[in-house]
Scaffold this motif. Sequence first.
Motif, short mmCIF file in Angstrom:
data_model
loop_
_atom_site.label_atom_id
_atom_site.label_comp_id
_atom_site.label_asym_id
_atom_site.label_seq_id
_atom_site.Cartn_x
_atom_site.Cartn_y
_atom_site.Cartn_z
N VAL A 1 -1.90 4.94 5.35
CA VAL A 1 -1.73 3.54 5.72
C VAL A 1 -0.32 3.29 6.26
CG1 VAL A 1 -1.51 1.20 4.76
CG2 VAL A 1 -3.52 2.59 4.23
N HIS B 1 -9.50 -0.68 5.82
CA HIS B 1 -8.76 -1.61 6.66
C HIS B 1 -8.89 -1.22 8.13
CE1 HIS B 1 -6.87 -2.02 2.71
NE2 HIS B 1 -6.62 -3.26 3.07
N ASN C 1 0.85 -1.19 0.00
CA ASN C 1 0.00 0.00 0.00
C ASN C 1 0.88 1.24 0.00
OD1 ASN C 1 -1.75 2.21 1.02
ND2 ASN C 1 -3.26 0.59 1.21
N THR D 1 -2.42 -4.82 1.72
CA THR D 1 -2.40 -3.90 2.86
C THR D 1 -2.70 -4.63 4.16
OG1 THR D 1 -3.10 -2.08 1.45
CG2 THR D 1 -3.41 -1.80 3.82
N ASP E 1 -10.19 -6.42 6.09
CA ASP E 1 -10.11 -5.55 4.92
C ASP E 1 -11.35 -5.71 4.05
OD1 ASP E 1 -9.29 -6.97 2.04
OD2 ASP E 1 -8.65 -8.19 3.73
#
Length: 242
Positions: free
Chosen positions: A105, A192, A100, A142, A129
């Motif tokens: 993030v 997320h 990511n 991610t 996620d």
Amino acid sequence: MARIGIIGSEGRMGQALARAITEAGHEVAGGVDQGGNTAALAEASEALLDFTSPAALETNLHAAIGAGIPILVGTTGLEERHHAMLDSAALAIPVLQTGNTSLGVTLLAHLVREAASRLGPQWDIEVVDMHHRMKVDAPSGTALLLGEAAAAGRGIDLAGNSERGRDGHTGARAEGAIGFASLRGGTVAGEHSVILAGEQERLTLTHVAEDRMIFARGAVAGAAWLIGKPAGRYTMPQVLGL
């Protein structure tokens, strides 16, 4: 101003990268797609951005090595053999691979690592996620990045301490395990959450992506940052100075 080339230029992410490069005051050196001349693009660029597929990674790394320029790889779904390729390429050029490229993030992963290191294994960790219906890999890159951050905070190996795909009579949750759950549907760009669940209390750290431009902007920042760096394997936290 940097000349940045885009591998996978016709896809949605490729188009977002082109906008982000221009937004940041850099120049789009060009773009290639499947069957294109990646080596020629590399020769015309100061850095490459690769958001294509694991199958194309080897060719793209060879092009960057041949031109002696850095490459940022945002491709997800990579396996051990792909990471071996990245490690080998990093002996010759600067390489940054991440699940990511969002700066938000990147900071979230830092916070997850801190939280996991300060809360004991009696705090259960779950990574959730959600992505659009067309996403083909799960957990997302991610989610795995966040799981790795949690594992690093606890000083454990993620591969040997993760739980995925629970179904049926699974038994009690193993203490210290890091769980994953993946949701798919609609047009969600990416959401997320890392849940740390203790006795009578719960901490949730969440990042919501509202537009893929956040990933494009972070990728461009990372690619520009790589220019002039010595050969090696780099990370997005380094781009933020973490």
